[in-house]
Design a protein around this motif. Structure first.
Motif, PDB file in Angstrom:
ATOM      1  N   THR B  10       0.787  -1.121   0.013  1.00 50.92           N
ATOM      2  CA  THR B  10      -0.065  -0.026   0.123  1.00 50.92           C
ATOM      3  C   THR B  10       0.957   1.034  -0.053  1.00 50.92           C
ATOM      4  N   GLN B  11       0.235   2.476  -0.130  1.00 50.21           N
ATOM      5  CA  GLN B  11       0.792   3.759  -0.153  1.00 50.21           C
ATOM      6  C   GLN B  11       1.768   3.944   1.124  1.00 50.21           C
ATOM      7  N   PRO B  12       3.055   4.240   1.088  1.00 47.81           N
ATOM      8  CA  PRO B  12       3.647   4.754   2.202  1.00 47.81           C
ATOM      9  C   PRO B  12       3.739   6.018   2.508  1.00 47.81           C
ATOM     10  N   ASP B  13       3.963   6.528   3.644  1.00 49.56           N
ATOM     11  CA  ASP B  13       4.103   7.886   4.062  1.00 49.56           C
ATOM     12  C   ASP B  13       5.035   8.583   3.020  1.00 49.56           C
ATOM     13  N   ASP B  14       6.059   7.997   2.770  1.00 48.29           N
ATOM     14  CA  ASP B  14       7.206   8.636   2.035  1.00 48.29           C
ATOM     15  C   ASP B  14       7.665   7.835   1.046  1.00 48.29           C
ATOM     16  N   ALA B  15       7.077   7.991  -0.140  1.00 48.05           N
ATOM     17  CA  ALA B  15       7.409   6.947  -1.183  1.00 48.05           C
ATOM     18  C   ALA B  15       8.873   7.022  -1.590  1.00 48.05           C
ATOM     19  N   ASP B  16       9.381   8.206  -1.680  1.00 52.61           N
ATOM     20  CA  ASP B  16      10.833   8.246  -2.182  1.00 52.61           C
ATOM     21  C   ASP B  16      11.679   7.445  -1.057  1.00 52.61           C
ATOM     22  N   ALA B  17      11.400   7.461   0.186  1.00 51.13           N
ATOM     23  CA  ALA B  17      12.302   6.646   1.027  1.00 51.13           C
ATOM     24  C   ALA B  17      11.773   5.491   1.236  1.00 51.13           C
ATOM     25  N   THR B  54      -4.717   2.467  -4.650  1.00 51.32           N
ATOM     26  CA  THR B  54      -4.334   1.425  -3.517  1.00 51.32           C
ATOM     27  C   THR B  54      -2.963   1.248  -3.174  1.00 51.32           C
ATOM     28  N   TYR B  55      -2.287   0.648  -4.030  1.00 47.71           N
ATOM     29  CA  TYR B  55      -1.130   0.116  -3.983  1.00 47.71           C
ATOM     30  C   TYR B  55      -0.096   1.085  -4.648  1.00 47.71           C
ATOM     31  N   HIS B  56       1.280   1.000  -3.937  1.00 44.88           N
ATOM     32  CA  HIS B  56       2.358   1.793  -4.513  1.00 44.88           C
ATOM     33  C   HIS B  56       3.099   0.700  -5.105  1.00 44.88           C
ATOM     34  N   ARG B  57       3.360  -0.426  -4.809  1.00 48.63           N
ATOM     35  CA  ARG B  57       4.276  -1.270  -5.569  1.00 48.63           C
ATOM     36  C   ARG B  57       3.375  -2.811  -5.697  1.00 48.63           C
ATOM     37  N   ILE B  58       4.009  -3.497  -6.801  1.00 49.15           N
ATOM     38  CA  ILE B  58       3.602  -4.920  -6.747  1.00 49.15           C
ATOM     39  C   ILE B  58       5.058  -5.502  -6.906  1.00 49.15           C
ATOM     40  N   ALA B  59       5.202  -6.739  -6.251  1.00 49.65           N
ATOM     41  CA  ALA B  59       6.646  -7.382  -6.326  1.00 49.65           C
ATOM     42  C   ALA B  59       6.127  -8.795  -6.642  1.00 49.65           C
ATOM     43  N   GLU B  60       6.769  -9.650  -7.513  1.00 49.31           N
ATOM     44  CA  GLU B  60       6.376 -10.883  -7.707  1.00 49.31           C
ATOM     45  C   GLU B  60       7.884 -11.942  -7.821  1.00 49.31           C
ATOM     46  N   LEU B  61       7.475 -12.859  -7.149  1.00 48.87           N
ATOM     47  CA  LEU B  61       8.844 -13.810  -6.815  1.00 48.87           C
ATOM     48  C   LEU B  61       8.293 -15.184  -7.418  1.00 48.87           C
ATOM     49  N   TYR B  62       9.038 -15.612  -8.495  1.00 48.75           N
ATOM     50  CA  TYR B  62       8.662 -16.815  -8.926  1.00 48.75           C
ATOM     51  C   TYR B  62       9.334 -18.152  -8.549  1.00 48.75           C
ATOM     52  N   PHE B  63       8.745 -19.062  -8.366  1.00 43.09           N
ATOM     53  CA  PHE B  63       9.352 -20.497  -8.048  1.00 43.09           C
ATOM     54  C   PHE B  63       8.943 -21.605  -9.058  1.00 43.09           C
ATOM     55  N   ASP B  64       9.668 -22.575  -9.169  1.00 42.32           N
ATOM     56  CA  ASP B  64       9.205 -23.666  -9.737  1.00 42.32           C
ATOM     57  C   ASP B  64       8.049 -24.450  -9.572  1.00 42.32           C
ATOM     58  N   THR B  81      14.477 -11.690   4.696  1.00 42.42           N
ATOM     59  CA  THR B  81      13.506 -10.982   3.682  1.00 42.42           C
ATOM     60  C   THR B  81      12.306 -10.666   4.344  1.00 42.42           C
ATOM     61  N   GLY B  82      11.762 -11.733   4.984  1.00 43.16           N
ATOM     62  CA  GLY B  82      10.206 -11.606   5.588  1.00 43.16           C
ATOM     63  C   GLY B  82      10.298 -10.507   6.828  1.00 43.16           C
ATOM     64  N   ALA B  83      11.203 -10.487   7.489  1.00 48.11           N
ATOM     65  CA  ALA B  83      11.492  -9.538   8.607  1.00 48.11           C
ATOM     66  C   ALA B  83      11.664  -8.028   7.971  1.00 48.11           C
ATOM     67  N   ASP B  84      12.333  -8.182   6.684  1.00 47.73           N
ATOM     68  CA  ASP B  84      12.469  -6.612   6.484  1.00 47.73           C
ATOM     69  C   ASP B  84      11.348  -6.134   5.765  1.00 47.73           C
ATOM     70  N   TYR B  85      10.532  -7.043   5.011  1.00 49.97           N
ATOM     71  CA  TYR B  85       9.026  -6.697   4.574  1.00 49.97           C
ATOM     72  C   TYR B  85       8.318  -6.342   5.683  1.00 49.97           C
ATOM     73  N   ARG B  86       8.320  -7.107   6.804  1.00 51.50           N
ATOM     74  CA  ARG B  86       7.505  -6.656   7.806  1.00 51.50           C
ATOM     75  C   ARG B  86       7.873  -5.098   8.437  1.00 51.50           C
ATOM     76  N   GLN B  87       9.073  -4.845   8.321  1.00 55.87           N
ATOM     77  CA  GLN B  87       9.505  -3.620   8.807  1.00 55.87           C
ATOM     78  C   GLN B  87       9.131  -2.193   7.750  1.00 55.87           C
ATOM     79  N   ILE B  88       9.103  -2.680   6.440  1.00 61.59           N
ATOM     80  CA  ILE B  88       9.074  -1.560   5.399  1.00 61.59           C
ATOM     81  C   ILE B  88       7.405  -1.498   4.881  1.00 61.59           C
ATOM     82  N   ALA B  89       6.592  -2.830   4.907  1.00 61.51           N
ATOM     83  CA  ALA B  89       5.343  -2.892   4.327  1.00 61.51           C
ATOM     84  C   ALA B  89       4.375  -1.883   5.120  1.00 61.51           C
TER      85      ALA B  89
END
Lengths: 101, 101
Positions: B10-17, B54-64, B81-89
């Motif tokens: 979703t939209q962050p407060d500061d998109a550049d940061a 609604t959303y600022h970004r979409i990311a897709e991670l592909y696996f076999d 990566t999940g820990a970093d996600y929870r910090q920034i999402a």
């Protein structure tokens, strides 16, 4: 810069009937859109964040650039696809344009 | 069957940061996830359906396949990566697993 149209379909009342129309009728309409570089559809199967299974499907239509996407949406084929989308998309479904990194 | 992890920010407060952290720190974490076949990020730039951006970004991670995705999420790199996600999402961000058609 590659751009894509990201379509998020919310849960239909009848997922099987939706998929039958989506795969059999909507997909071929999408594939015929002028300027389309790639079309990727996928069925949402889980929500690993533990949240609601908000969306049934995601579809992504890739174009070379924003001008090609705009021309595609304005074409007869794009309009026919849009009309079919409005017929099948469950309430709350969304459509976004995204610039690929 | 190819599966992908679809992440909707979703939209962050500061998109550049947000983008600075996302591209400089989060991206490299994602790229190091074992079993990752492809990573595609994109910035949402418009909502042609006239709805909310609604959303600022979409990311897709592909696996076999689903097993590879599950193993990836459970790996040390996946957990970091999940820990970093929870910090920034931003609140309301979502994560789905999708089976590619």
């Amino acid at each position: 810069m590659t751009v894509k149209l990201v379509v998020l379909y919310t849960q239909p009342d009848d997922a099987d009937a939706f998929d039958e129309h989506y795969l059999g009728i909507h997909g071929p309409l999408v594939q015929a859109i002028p300027g389309l570089v790639r079309f990727e559809g996928a069925r949402m199967v889980a929500a690993p964040d533990g949240g609601e299974q908000t969306y049934h499907r995601i579809a992504e239509l890739y174009f070379d650039d924003a001008a090609a996407l705009e021309a595609a949406l304005g074409s007869d084929q794009g309009k026919a696809t849009g009309a079919d989308y409005r017929q099948i998309a469950p309430p709350g479904s969304r459509m976004f344009v995204a610039a690929v990194d």
